[in-house]
Design a protein around this motif. Sequence first.
Motif, short mmCIF file in Angstrom:
data_model
loop_
_atom_site.label_atom_id
_atom_site.label_comp_id
_atom_site.label_asym_id
_atom_site.label_seq_id
_atom_site.Cartn_x
_atom_site.Cartn_y
_atom_site.Cartn_z
N UNK A 335 -30.07 -34.52 30.24
CA UNK A 335 -29.88 -35.76 31.00
C UNK A 335 -30.66 -35.72 32.31
N UNK A 336 -30.69 -34.56 32.95
CA UNK A 336 -31.45 -34.44 34.19
C UNK A 336 -32.95 -34.60 33.93
N UNK A 337 -33.41 -34.01 32.85
CA UNK A 337 -34.84 -34.15 32.51
C UNK A 337 -35.20 -35.60 32.24
N UNK A 338 -34.39 -36.28 31.46
CA UNK A 338 -34.68 -37.68 31.16
C UNK A 338 -34.63 -38.54 32.41
N UNK A 339 -33.82 -38.18 33.35
CA UNK A 339 -33.72 -38.95 34.59
C UNK A 339 -34.92 -38.72 35.50
N UNK A 340 -35.48 -37.51 35.47
CA UNK A 340 -36.56 -37.16 36.39
C UNK A 340 -37.96 -37.32 35.79
N UNK A 341 -38.04 -37.49 34.48
CA UNK A 341 -39.36 -37.49 33.83
C UNK A 341 -39.79 -38.88 33.38
N UNK A 342 -39.43 -39.89 34.12
CA UNK A 342 -39.80 -41.26 33.71
C UNK A 342 -41.30 -41.48 33.75
N UNK A 343 -42.03 -40.72 34.57
CA UNK A 343 -43.48 -40.91 34.65
C UNK A 343 -44.27 -40.05 33.69
N UNK A 346 -44.94 -40.49 27.17
CA UNK A 346 -43.77 -40.75 26.31
C UNK A 346 -43.63 -39.75 25.17
N UNK A 347 -44.75 -39.43 24.50
CA UNK A 347 -44.66 -38.49 23.38
C UNK A 347 -44.33 -37.09 23.88
N UNK A 348 -44.91 -36.70 25.00
CA UNK A 348 -44.61 -35.39 25.56
C UNK A 348 -43.16 -35.31 26.02
N UNK A 349 -42.70 -36.40 26.62
CA UNK A 349 -41.30 -36.46 27.07
C UNK A 349 -40.35 -36.33 25.88
N UNK A 350 -40.69 -37.02 24.80
CA UNK A 350 -39.85 -36.94 23.60
C UNK A 350 -39.87 -35.52 23.01
N UNK A 351 -41.04 -34.85 23.08
CA UNK A 351 -41.15 -33.49 22.54
C UNK A 351 -40.29 -32.53 23.35
N UNK A 573 -51.11 -27.84 36.93
CA UNK A 573 -50.48 -28.98 37.59
C UNK A 573 -50.49 -30.21 36.68
N UNK A 574 -51.57 -30.41 36.00
CA UNK A 574 -51.63 -31.55 35.07
C UNK A 574 -50.66 -31.37 33.91
N UNK A 575 -50.47 -30.10 33.49
CA UNK A 575 -49.60 -29.84 32.36
C UNK A 575 -48.15 -30.20 32.69
N UNK A 576 -47.63 -29.72 33.81
CA UNK A 576 -46.24 -30.03 34.15
C UNK A 576 -46.08 -31.50 34.48
N UNK A 577 -47.15 -32.11 35.04
CA UNK A 577 -47.07 -33.54 35.30
C UNK A 577 -47.05 -34.32 34.00
N UNK A 580 -43.67 -33.94 32.64
CA UNK A 580 -42.62 -34.40 33.54
C UNK A 580 -41.51 -33.39 33.73
N UNK A 581 -41.85 -32.10 33.77
CA UNK A 581 -40.81 -31.07 33.84
C UNK A 581 -40.73 -30.40 35.21
N UNK A 582 -41.32 -31.02 36.26
CA UNK A 582 -41.15 -30.40 37.56
C UNK A 582 -42.12 -30.94 38.56
N UNK A 583 -41.83 -30.67 39.83
CA UNK A 583 -42.72 -31.08 40.91
C UNK A 583 -43.98 -30.23 40.88
N UNK A 584 -45.07 -30.80 41.38
CA UNK A 584 -46.37 -30.13 41.34
C UNK A 584 -46.71 -29.62 42.72
N UNK A 585 -47.08 -28.34 42.77
CA UNK A 585 -47.49 -27.75 44.04
C UNK A 585 -48.94 -28.11 44.31
N UNK A 586 -49.28 -28.59 45.50
CA UNK A 586 -50.65 -29.02 45.77
C UNK A 586 -51.60 -27.89 46.06
N UNK A 587 -51.12 -26.70 46.29
CA UNK A 587 -51.98 -25.60 46.70
C UNK A 587 -52.28 -24.69 45.53
#
Length: 611
Positions: A335-343, A346-351, A573-577, A580-587
């Motif tokens: 439920x937390x993942x579905x709430x935070x991964x709206x961006x 869609x197919x990756x989110x479903x996987x 960074x692109x992979x986790x984005x 949608x499984x976590x915040x991305x570190x810019x450094x």
Amino acid sequence: MRILLSDVPRPVIDRLKALQAQPSSFDCFYRREGGRGGAIFGIVVAALGAFSLVVGALATELPLPVTLLGGILCGGILWGSVSRIRRFGAAELKPMAIVNPLCFARITLDHLTVHDLWAELKDLKIVHHHTNGVYTHTQFEFKFGKAQEMLIVAPKAKAEQLADRIESYRQRLLAAVEGPADPGDVFGHDLFLELRLPGGQLKQVPPGSSGAGKRAALAWGVGGGCGAFLGGALFFVSYVAAQDRSIEYCYGIDSCARYFERWSMPLRTGRAQRKLAEAYRKEWEAQKTSIRSLRQMKKLERVAHVTPEQEKEILALYRDGSEKELRALFQGAIEKYLRLSTGADPRARQAIQHLLELARDKGFYRARVTYQGVTERVQGPLELPPAARGRTLVPMGPSFTPELNRSREAMITERIQRAFIAILPQDLLEFEGLSSGGAGYGGYGSYRSRYGSRYGSAGYGAARALAAAVSEGSAAPKTPAELEFQVSYVVFPSRSMYVNRNDAFKVYMGIGFDWIVNIKVKEESLYLLKQQSYPPPRFSVSSYTSRYAPSAGLAAGTVYSTMAGTAFDDFSRNLVRHFGIGAVSPSLSPSALPAGVRPGAGGIRPGIANY
């Protein structure tokens, strides 16, 4: 003369009773002797001994020989002392000593001893005793042939009166025999006249045949037997009390289970079983917040030392309860993942959602990130484009060794794991990383998160007991990971060229990466992702010099390592984005850069690009 008191004629008994009642009515020295002090002391000693045995039995576990011997001693002493007091109370004549003008007599509870004071007396010694110069008592020692009698008199004035009385008796006897004194003044005081008359002679009792030995044997036999019985009962009480203490101080599964191992004859089995079952329930309540503990408790197969009903209840709690808690944790993570991964895609989110649901339903928790890297295209000699002829091309092969690739791959594993930790409770998934070289990071065969905690480090007090009950032991073969992230990449030379603004004669061939990420559950592919990544068009590296070591320029592998590090960082960074499984570190992760290199310091810029 020593005779049994029961054989003494009645007139003699009556005279002695009268003397005992009113000593002042008779011309004699009378002293009442003890008979109860030693018996009272014996009762006190026996009572103290029995009290000590009882306290010791209730406080600790006493061995059977100790309780038996203590019971026999206390019982024998108590029986003998009580018997002595009872005989003293029932006696017609109490123990006493008499000195009159004719004889010395001593009466005990059993015997009458009479000595003629002048016909039998051989010697008389009178000794005053002092301690540290202070008078204590006077000892009169009468020697009648082979017999000897002692009389202790105190205070000193009374002792001196007795000495004067004996001397006056002697003087009166001489006056009655040789002088004009009336013989009746001496012989009229014969308390034992009937014993001297013809026919009054009684059978004498030799020393040592007083019957005391038989009474002592009776006392030790009866009293010791009763004491031995009570000692055995006391041992039983001590045994039961020790088991009660053993159960009372049980605070965990280990200590409760040791009760059944320690006692060969458990007498508190029911209570111990209830305490053990309660310990299992408390342990589950205390450890249900630990995911690793829940997984371990879920494997419990049998519970020793409890009733079948209790075992059934405990197994239901450990299996079904742990399963319920794990499913609740996974459901919260989904439920937390579905709430935070709206961006996310869609197919990756479903996987990812399907992956977490499978982990929840199947009990999967081992995750592995594997790598397969291909670097052959950058290992061989490369040709410069016509526009860059006349410059020196720096080779890139030394920058893509297996060791350097593993450090960059670790960055991806760490990024993925950090991303999952952001949405999953700690240890809900356990990640391992397997490099493209086949060995784990750091040379230990597997890459394990520094955020994880080892099972048992949180204070799981029943680890040993549960480990014995759970079928899976430490020597069991390691179970392969059920969840797998397969990362494949190919390094290729791109159509970009990079030049150093401080050394324009050296050029660096641009690189690119083809990425394929395959998410699998038990060899079943859930999602396939293909991407490309490149270094940025402009980046910086730094080198350091000192006056002792003049700079020789940038190391050959520094620029290419920075290119690869930035490309790996961009992909992770692109992979986790994407998922949608976590915040991305810019450094850029420092672990992906060579020693002494930091990004953003200036030095490399693109000179020739896209031709």
